[in-house]
Write a protein that holds these residues in place. Structure first.
Motif, short mmCIF file in Angstrom:
data_model
loop_
_atom_site.label_atom_id
_atom_site.label_comp_id
_atom_site.label_asym_id
_atom_site.label_seq_id
_atom_site.Cartn_x
_atom_site.Cartn_y
_atom_site.Cartn_z
N THR A 1 -3.71 5.98 2.93
CA THR A 1 -4.65 5.21 3.74
C THR A 1 -3.89 4.23 4.64
N ASP B 1 -7.42 7.61 11.47
CA ASP B 1 -8.56 7.40 10.57
C ASP B 1 -8.87 5.93 10.35
N LYS B 2 -8.10 5.05 10.97
CA LYS B 2 -8.25 3.61 10.70
C LYS B 2 -9.60 3.08 11.15
N ASN C 1 0.84 -1.19 0.00
CA ASN C 1 0.00 0.00 0.00
C ASN C 1 0.88 1.24 0.00
N SER D 1 -2.25 8.63 8.80
CA SER D 1 -3.69 8.33 8.81
C SER D 1 -4.05 7.34 9.90
#
Length: 306
Positions: A282, A305-306, A278, A302
Protein backbone atom coordinates in the motif's frame (compact mmCIF):
# COMPACT_ATOMS: atom_id res chain seq x y z
CA UNK A 1 18.14 13.52 -10.43
CA UNK A 2 21.65 13.90 -11.69
CA UNK A 3 23.35 13.36 -8.35
CA UNK A 4 22.41 10.12 -6.63
CA UNK A 5 20.18 10.96 -3.67
CA UNK A 6 21.25 10.04 -0.17
CA UNK A 7 18.29 8.64 1.70
CA UNK A 8 19.83 8.38 5.15
CA UNK A 9 21.23 11.90 4.89
CA UNK A 10 17.81 13.18 3.91
CA UNK A 11 16.28 11.46 6.90
CA UNK A 12 18.62 12.68 9.59
CA UNK A 13 20.31 15.83 8.33
CA UNK A 14 17.45 17.91 6.99
CA UNK A 15 17.12 21.60 7.84
CA UNK A 16 14.02 22.92 9.63
CA UNK A 17 12.24 24.15 6.48
CA UNK A 18 11.52 20.52 5.61
CA UNK A 19 10.72 19.31 9.08
CA UNK A 20 6.92 19.45 9.13
CA UNK A 21 4.04 18.86 6.79
CA UNK A 22 1.45 18.64 9.57
CA UNK A 23 1.33 20.30 13.01
CA UNK A 24 3.22 18.34 15.64
CA UNK A 25 1.02 17.62 18.60
CA UNK A 26 3.61 16.05 20.86
CA UNK A 27 5.60 18.37 23.08
CA UNK A 28 8.24 16.07 24.51
CA UNK A 29 11.55 17.84 24.81
CA UNK A 30 14.54 16.49 22.93
CA UNK A 31 16.39 16.95 26.22
CA UNK A 32 14.28 14.25 27.83
CA UNK A 33 16.33 11.65 29.67
CA UNK A 34 17.11 8.67 27.51
CA UNK A 35 17.63 10.64 24.29
CA UNK A 36 21.20 11.75 24.83
CA UNK A 37 23.64 9.71 22.75
CA UNK A 38 27.37 9.75 22.42
CA UNK A 39 29.03 10.15 19.04
CA UNK A 40 29.82 6.44 18.99
CA UNK A 41 26.08 5.70 18.95
CA UNK A 42 25.66 7.81 15.81
CA UNK A 43 28.66 6.63 13.81
CA UNK A 44 26.82 6.19 10.51
CA UNK A 45 24.70 9.33 10.34
CA UNK A 46 25.57 12.72 8.97
CA UNK A 47 26.27 14.55 12.24
CA UNK A 48 28.29 12.21 14.47
CA UNK A 49 28.02 14.42 17.55
CA UNK A 50 24.23 14.26 17.46
CA UNK A 51 21.46 16.84 17.16
CA UNK A 52 19.97 19.42 19.46
CA UNK A 53 17.50 22.00 18.21
CA UNK A 54 19.24 24.89 20.00
CA UNK A 55 22.64 24.21 18.46
CA UNK A 56 22.37 22.57 15.05
CA UNK A 57 19.98 24.99 13.29
CA UNK A 58 22.64 27.28 11.85
CA UNK A 59 21.77 29.21 8.69
CA UNK A 60 25.07 31.00 8.15
CA UNK A 61 25.80 28.80 5.11
CA UNK A 62 22.31 29.02 3.56
CA UNK A 63 21.31 31.14 0.55
CA UNK A 64 17.80 31.81 -0.77
CA UNK A 65 16.98 32.07 -4.47
CA UNK A 66 14.11 34.46 -5.34
CA UNK A 67 12.58 35.04 -8.77
CA UNK A 68 11.56 38.71 -8.72
CA UNK A 69 9.14 38.11 -11.60
CA UNK A 70 7.08 35.79 -9.41
CA UNK A 71 5.20 37.36 -6.50
CA UNK A 72 4.87 33.87 -5.01
CA UNK A 73 8.65 33.51 -4.98
CA UNK A 74 9.16 36.97 -3.48
CA UNK A 75 6.63 36.42 -0.68
CA UNK A 76 7.90 32.96 0.25
CA UNK A 77 11.61 33.70 -0.12
CA UNK A 78 11.52 36.93 1.87
CA UNK A 79 9.41 35.35 4.62
CA UNK A 80 11.84 32.47 4.93
CA UNK A 81 14.88 34.77 4.96
CA UNK A 82 13.29 36.93 7.67
CA UNK A 83 12.32 33.92 9.79
CA UNK A 84 15.84 32.45 9.61
CA UNK A 85 17.85 35.66 9.83
CA UNK A 86 19.37 35.28 6.37
CA UNK A 87 20.96 38.61 5.33
CA UNK A 88 20.43 40.33 1.99
CA UNK A 89 23.86 39.33 0.70
CA UNK A 90 22.75 35.69 0.79
CA UNK A 91 19.44 36.38 -0.94
CA UNK A 92 19.97 35.77 -4.66
CA UNK A 93 17.36 37.84 -6.50
CA UNK A 94 16.79 37.11 -10.18
CA UNK A 95 15.87 40.52 -11.59
CA UNK A 96 15.97 40.02 -15.36
CA UNK A 97 12.51 40.95 -16.70
CA UNK A 98 12.64 37.93 -19.01
CA UNK A 99 13.28 35.39 -16.24
CA UNK A 100 10.84 32.47 -16.78
CA UNK A 101 8.20 31.71 -14.16
CA UNK A 102 6.80 28.50 -15.66
CA UNK A 103 7.43 25.05 -14.23
CA UNK A 104 9.46 23.84 -17.24
CA UNK A 105 12.39 25.57 -18.97
CA UNK A 106 15.00 24.49 -21.50
CA UNK A 107 18.75 24.19 -21.01
CA UNK A 108 19.50 27.59 -22.53
CA UNK A 109 17.03 29.33 -20.22
CA UNK A 110 18.51 27.55 -17.21
CA UNK A 111 21.98 28.83 -18.08
CA UNK A 112 21.02 32.39 -19.05
CA UNK A 113 18.41 33.27 -16.45
CA UNK A 114 19.36 31.12 -13.46
CA UNK A 115 22.79 29.46 -13.36
CA UNK A 116 24.82 32.37 -14.76
CA UNK A 117 23.25 35.06 -12.51
CA UNK A 118 23.68 32.87 -9.42
CA UNK A 119 27.33 32.25 -10.28
CA UNK A 120 27.85 36.00 -10.75
CA UNK A 121 26.24 36.87 -7.40
CA UNK A 122 28.33 34.29 -5.56
CA UNK A 123 31.50 35.68 -7.17
CA UNK A 124 30.68 39.37 -6.73
CA UNK A 125 29.69 38.89 -3.09
CA UNK A 126 32.78 36.78 -2.29
CA UNK A 127 30.59 33.90 -1.15
CA UNK A 128 32.65 31.15 -2.74
CA UNK A 129 33.17 28.52 -0.06
CA UNK A 130 30.62 30.18 2.24
CA UNK A 131 27.42 28.57 0.89
CA UNK A 132 26.54 24.91 1.40
CA UNK A 133 22.76 25.05 0.96
CA UNK A 134 20.48 26.87 -1.49
CA UNK A 135 16.74 27.20 -0.91
CA UNK A 136 14.50 27.59 -3.96
CA UNK A 137 10.82 28.52 -3.84
CA UNK A 138 7.50 28.30 -5.60
CA UNK A 139 7.76 30.52 -8.67
CA UNK A 140 11.10 29.03 -9.73
CA UNK A 141 11.01 26.30 -12.42
CA UNK A 142 10.75 22.67 -11.38
CA UNK A 143 12.38 20.96 -14.35
CA UNK A 144 14.87 21.49 -17.16
CA UNK A 145 13.66 19.90 -20.37
CA UNK A 146 15.86 17.96 -22.77
CA UNK A 147 16.15 14.63 -24.51
CA UNK A 148 14.84 11.41 -23.00
CA UNK A 149 17.96 10.93 -20.89
CA UNK A 150 18.85 14.61 -20.44
CA UNK A 151 15.78 15.89 -18.59
CA UNK A 152 16.48 16.88 -15.03
CA UNK A 153 15.16 18.51 -11.89
CA UNK A 154 15.94 22.23 -11.77
CA UNK A 155 17.21 21.87 -8.21
CA UNK A 156 19.51 18.99 -9.18
CA UNK A 157 21.08 21.01 -12.00
CA UNK A 158 21.51 24.04 -9.75
CA UNK A 159 23.32 21.89 -7.19
CA UNK A 160 26.11 21.22 -9.70
CA UNK A 161 27.00 24.76 -10.80
CA UNK A 162 30.59 25.97 -10.35
CA UNK A 163 31.80 22.45 -9.66
CA UNK A 164 35.00 21.29 -11.32
CA UNK A 165 33.91 17.72 -10.70
CA UNK A 166 30.20 17.83 -11.49
CA UNK A 167 29.52 20.80 -13.79
CA UNK A 168 30.10 18.65 -16.91
CA UNK A 169 27.04 16.61 -15.85
CA UNK A 170 24.71 19.62 -16.23
CA UNK A 171 22.46 19.02 -19.28
CA UNK A 172 24.30 15.75 -19.95
CA UNK A 173 22.68 12.36 -20.53
CA UNK A 174 21.96 10.15 -17.54
CA UNK A 175 23.16 10.85 -14.02
CA UNK A 176 26.40 11.14 -12.12
CA UNK A 177 27.26 9.76 -8.70
CA UNK A 178 29.05 11.07 -5.65
CA UNK A 179 30.68 9.36 -2.69
CA UNK A 180 29.13 11.38 0.14
CA UNK A 181 27.02 9.31 2.50
CA UNK A 182 26.95 6.09 4.49
CA UNK A 183 27.35 3.68 1.55
CA UNK A 184 30.46 1.54 1.35
CA UNK A 185 32.17 0.41 -1.84
CA UNK A 186 32.78 -3.30 -1.36
CA UNK A 187 34.35 -5.09 -4.32
CA UNK A 188 33.20 -2.31 -6.63
CA UNK A 189 29.56 -2.55 -5.50
CA UNK A 190 28.74 0.99 -4.36
CA UNK A 191 25.58 0.00 -2.50
CA UNK A 192 26.49 -3.39 -1.10
CA UNK A 193 26.54 -2.30 2.55
CA UNK A 194 26.99 0.62 4.89
CA UNK A 195 30.38 2.03 5.75
CA UNK A 196 31.54 1.98 9.35
CA UNK A 197 33.31 5.30 8.79
CA UNK A 198 31.38 8.27 10.26
CA UNK A 199 29.89 10.57 7.63
CA UNK A 200 31.39 14.06 7.92
CA UNK A 201 29.23 17.16 8.25
CA UNK A 202 28.35 18.30 4.74
CA UNK A 203 30.66 20.87 3.19
CA UNK A 204 30.27 22.00 -0.41
CA UNK A 205 34.01 22.56 -0.92
CA UNK A 206 34.76 18.98 0.05
CA UNK A 207 31.85 17.36 -1.80
CA UNK A 208 31.75 19.50 -4.94
CA UNK A 209 28.01 20.27 -5.01
CA UNK A 210 25.38 22.26 -3.15
CA UNK A 211 22.44 20.74 -1.33
CA UNK A 212 19.39 22.41 -2.88
CA UNK A 213 15.98 22.17 -1.25
CA UNK A 214 12.67 23.79 -2.13
CA UNK A 215 10.15 25.67 0.01
CA UNK A 216 6.85 25.36 -1.82
CA UNK A 217 3.24 24.22 -1.63
CA UNK A 218 0.05 24.12 -3.66
CA UNK A 219 -0.33 27.82 -2.85
CA UNK A 220 1.59 30.58 -1.08
CA UNK A 221 -0.28 30.22 2.20
CA UNK A 222 0.65 26.53 2.41
CA UNK A 223 4.33 27.31 1.84
CA UNK A 224 4.30 30.12 4.39
CA UNK A 225 2.56 27.79 6.82
CA UNK A 226 5.50 25.39 6.62
CA UNK A 227 7.75 28.10 8.05
CA UNK A 228 5.41 28.55 11.01
CA UNK A 229 5.11 24.80 11.53
CA UNK A 230 8.89 24.45 11.53
CA UNK A 231 9.15 27.25 14.10
CA UNK A 232 6.61 25.49 16.30
CA UNK A 233 8.43 22.16 16.00
CA UNK A 234 11.52 23.23 17.95
CA UNK A 235 11.80 21.19 21.11
CA UNK A 236 9.17 18.73 19.86
CA UNK A 237 9.24 15.62 17.75
CA UNK A 238 6.86 13.99 15.34
CA UNK A 239 6.90 10.66 13.53
CA UNK A 240 9.38 9.56 10.89
CA UNK A 241 7.35 7.94 8.09
CA UNK A 242 9.08 5.36 5.88
CA UNK A 243 7.22 3.71 2.99
CA UNK A 244 8.87 0.66 1.45
CA UNK A 245 7.98 -0.43 -2.13
CA UNK A 246 7.59 -4.20 -2.28
CA UNK A 247 7.79 -4.14 -6.09
CA UNK A 248 11.41 -2.98 -5.76
CA UNK A 249 12.58 -6.01 -3.80
CA UNK A 250 14.72 -8.46 -5.79
CA UNK A 251 15.48 -5.70 -8.28
CA UNK A 252 18.50 -3.58 -9.06
CA UNK A 253 17.07 -0.88 -6.81
CA UNK A 254 16.46 -3.01 -3.74
CA UNK A 255 19.25 -1.15 -1.96
CA UNK A 256 16.84 1.77 -1.41
CA UNK A 257 14.48 -0.56 0.44
CA UNK A 258 17.48 -1.77 2.40
CA UNK A 259 18.21 1.88 3.23
CA UNK A 260 14.69 2.27 4.63
CA UNK A 261 15.26 -0.70 6.94
CA UNK A 262 18.53 0.88 8.03
CA UNK A 263 16.85 4.25 8.61
CA UNK A 264 14.20 2.62 10.80
CA UNK A 265 16.92 0.80 12.72
CA UNK A 266 18.79 4.05 13.31
CA UNK A 267 15.91 6.46 14.00
CA UNK A 268 13.73 4.11 16.04
CA UNK A 269 16.12 1.45 17.27
CA UNK A 270 19.21 3.52 18.11
CA UNK A 271 17.76 6.98 18.76
CA UNK A 272 14.44 5.79 20.17
CA UNK A 273 12.36 8.22 18.10
CA UNK A 274 8.94 7.11 16.78
CA UNK A 275 8.67 5.76 13.23
CA UNK A 276 5.84 4.49 11.07
CA UNK A 277 7.43 1.96 8.73
CA UNK A 278 5.03 0.70 6.08
CA UNK A 279 6.31 -2.57 4.62
CA UNK A 280 3.33 -3.74 2.56
CA UNK A 281 2.30 -2.89 -1.01
CA UNK A 282 0.00 0.00 0.00
CA UNK A 283 1.17 3.54 -0.76
CA UNK A 284 0.97 5.43 2.52
CA UNK A 285 -1.00 8.72 2.61
CA UNK A 286 -2.81 11.02 5.07
CA UNK A 287 -0.41 10.72 8.00
CA UNK A 288 -0.32 13.46 10.64
CA UNK A 289 2.51 14.70 12.88
CA UNK A 290 5.20 13.92 10.28
CA UNK A 291 8.68 15.26 10.91
CA UNK A 292 10.62 13.19 8.33
CA UNK A 293 9.42 11.27 5.29
CA UNK A 294 10.96 8.92 2.73
CA UNK A 295 9.08 7.00 0.04
CA UNK A 296 9.36 5.85 -3.57
CA UNK A 297 6.78 8.30 -4.91
CA UNK A 298 5.70 7.53 -8.47
CA UNK A 299 8.14 4.59 -8.58
CA UNK A 300 6.04 2.77 -5.98
CA UNK A 301 4.01 -0.09 -7.44
CA UNK A 302 0.78 1.21 -5.85
CA UNK A 303 1.33 4.90 -6.70
CA UNK A 304 -1.73 5.00 -8.98
CA UNK A 305 -3.93 3.53 -6.24
CA UNK A 306 -3.25 6.29 -3.71
Amino acid sequence: MRVTSLLILALVAIHPWTLCVQPISTSDSLNEAGYAHSSSDLSTIAVPEGFHHTTWANYSDVAVLINNRSMDSVLIGEAFAAARGIPEERIFRLINESTPTGETINAGQFDEFFADPVREMILNRSLGGEINYIVTTKGIPLRVNGGTNARASFDSELALIDSAQYSPAIHANYWTEHAYGPWSDTDGDDYSSYSETPVPIFNRIDQGFYIVTRLTGYDVSTALGLIDLANESYGSRGTTVLDLATNRNSSGYQFWNDALYRADEMVNGTLGFPTQFNQNSTYLTNVDDVIQYAAWGSNHGSWEDK
